[in-house]
Motif scaffolding. Sequence first.
Motif, short mmCIF file in Angstrom:
data_model
loop_
_atom_site.label_atom_id
_atom_site.label_comp_id
_atom_site.label_asym_id
_atom_site.label_seq_id
_atom_site.Cartn_x
_atom_site.Cartn_y
_atom_site.Cartn_z
N THR A 17 45.83 31.27 32.87
CA THR A 17 44.71 32.19 32.65
C THR A 17 44.05 32.65 33.94
OG1 THR A 17 43.26 30.29 32.31
CG2 THR A 17 44.23 31.30 30.35
N GLY A 18 44.41 32.08 35.08
CA GLY A 18 43.85 32.51 36.35
C GLY A 18 44.17 33.96 36.67
N ALA A 19 45.23 34.49 36.06
CA ALA A 19 45.59 35.89 36.28
C ALA A 19 44.52 36.82 35.70
CB ALA A 19 46.95 36.18 35.64
N GLN A 23 37.00 39.54 40.28
CA GLN A 23 37.11 39.67 41.73
C GLN A 23 36.55 38.51 42.54
OE1 GLN A 23 38.83 42.04 43.17
NE2 GLN A 23 39.28 43.07 41.27
N VAL A 24 36.02 37.49 41.89
CA VAL A 24 35.47 36.35 42.63
C VAL A 24 36.03 35.04 42.10
CG1 VAL A 24 33.31 37.47 43.28
CG2 VAL A 24 33.45 36.28 41.11
N ARG A 25 35.93 34.02 42.95
CA ARG A 25 36.37 32.69 42.55
C ARG A 25 35.46 31.66 43.20
NH1 ARG A 25 41.73 31.33 46.08
NH2 ARG A 25 40.69 31.33 48.08
N TYR A 62 44.25 28.49 36.63
CA TYR A 62 43.59 28.62 35.33
C TYR A 62 42.15 29.13 35.42
CZ TYR A 62 47.61 25.82 34.27
OH TYR A 62 48.89 25.38 34.19
N CYS A 63 41.57 29.17 36.60
CA CYS A 63 40.18 29.61 36.77
C CYS A 63 40.04 31.10 36.52
CB CYS A 63 39.72 29.27 38.19
SG CYS A 63 38.08 29.91 38.58
N LYS A 64 39.04 31.48 35.73
CA LYS A 64 38.79 32.89 35.43
C LYS A 64 37.66 33.47 36.27
CE LYS A 64 40.37 32.66 30.69
NZ LYS A 64 39.96 32.65 29.30
N GLY A 65 37.04 32.67 37.11
CA GLY A 65 35.99 33.17 37.98
C GLY A 65 34.68 33.44 37.29
N CYS A 66 34.37 32.71 36.24
CA CYS A 66 33.14 32.95 35.47
C CYS A 66 31.89 32.59 36.26
CB CYS A 66 33.17 32.20 34.15
SG CYS A 66 33.07 30.40 34.30
N GLY A 67 31.98 31.65 37.19
CA GLY A 67 30.84 31.28 38.02
C GLY A 67 29.92 30.24 37.44
N VAL A 79 30.06 27.99 45.93
CA VAL A 79 29.70 29.39 46.09
C VAL A 79 30.82 30.25 45.53
CG1 VAL A 79 28.20 29.03 48.09
CG2 VAL A 79 30.63 29.48 48.44
N MET A 80 30.45 31.42 45.06
CA MET A 80 31.45 32.35 44.56
C MET A 80 31.83 33.28 45.71
SD MET A 80 31.90 31.28 41.54
CE MET A 80 32.93 32.53 40.78
N VAL A 81 33.13 33.35 45.99
CA VAL A 81 33.62 34.18 47.09
C VAL A 81 34.55 35.25 46.54
CG1 VAL A 81 33.39 32.35 48.82
CG2 VAL A 81 35.54 32.61 47.57
N GLU A 82 34.66 36.32 47.28
CA GLU A 82 35.52 37.43 46.86
C GLU A 82 36.99 37.03 46.96
OE1 GLU A 82 36.25 42.03 48.17
OE2 GLU A 82 34.28 41.14 48.47
#
Length: 90
Positions: A17-19, A23-25, A62-67, A79-82
């Motif tokens: 699911t990481g795909a 735009q951030v992780r 698997y990370c979706k970057g939800c924050g 921290v959330m980075v681009e």
Amino acid sequence: MFGPLTVDPKKSKGGKTGAWRIQVRPQYLQKNCIACKMCVLVCPEGCVSGKEKNAFFTDYTYCKGCGLCAFVCPKKDIVMVEEKNQEEKK
């Protein structure tokens, strides 16, 4: 009462699911972590791991970057980075 929680995170591990990540992780600074495990508890994909202070990390497959992990961190050690490029998602 909480909304839908991932009861068995292994089920989401069936698909990479990481795909789907935006735009951030999350980036773990690993400087001020107190091992409270709040990041582990709130991750909807169950992709945060670690046991000791300054030793937590995210499986970006698997990370979706939800924050959510960065939001709940009491020490602001996440921290959330681009996202740098598409290759990092693989």
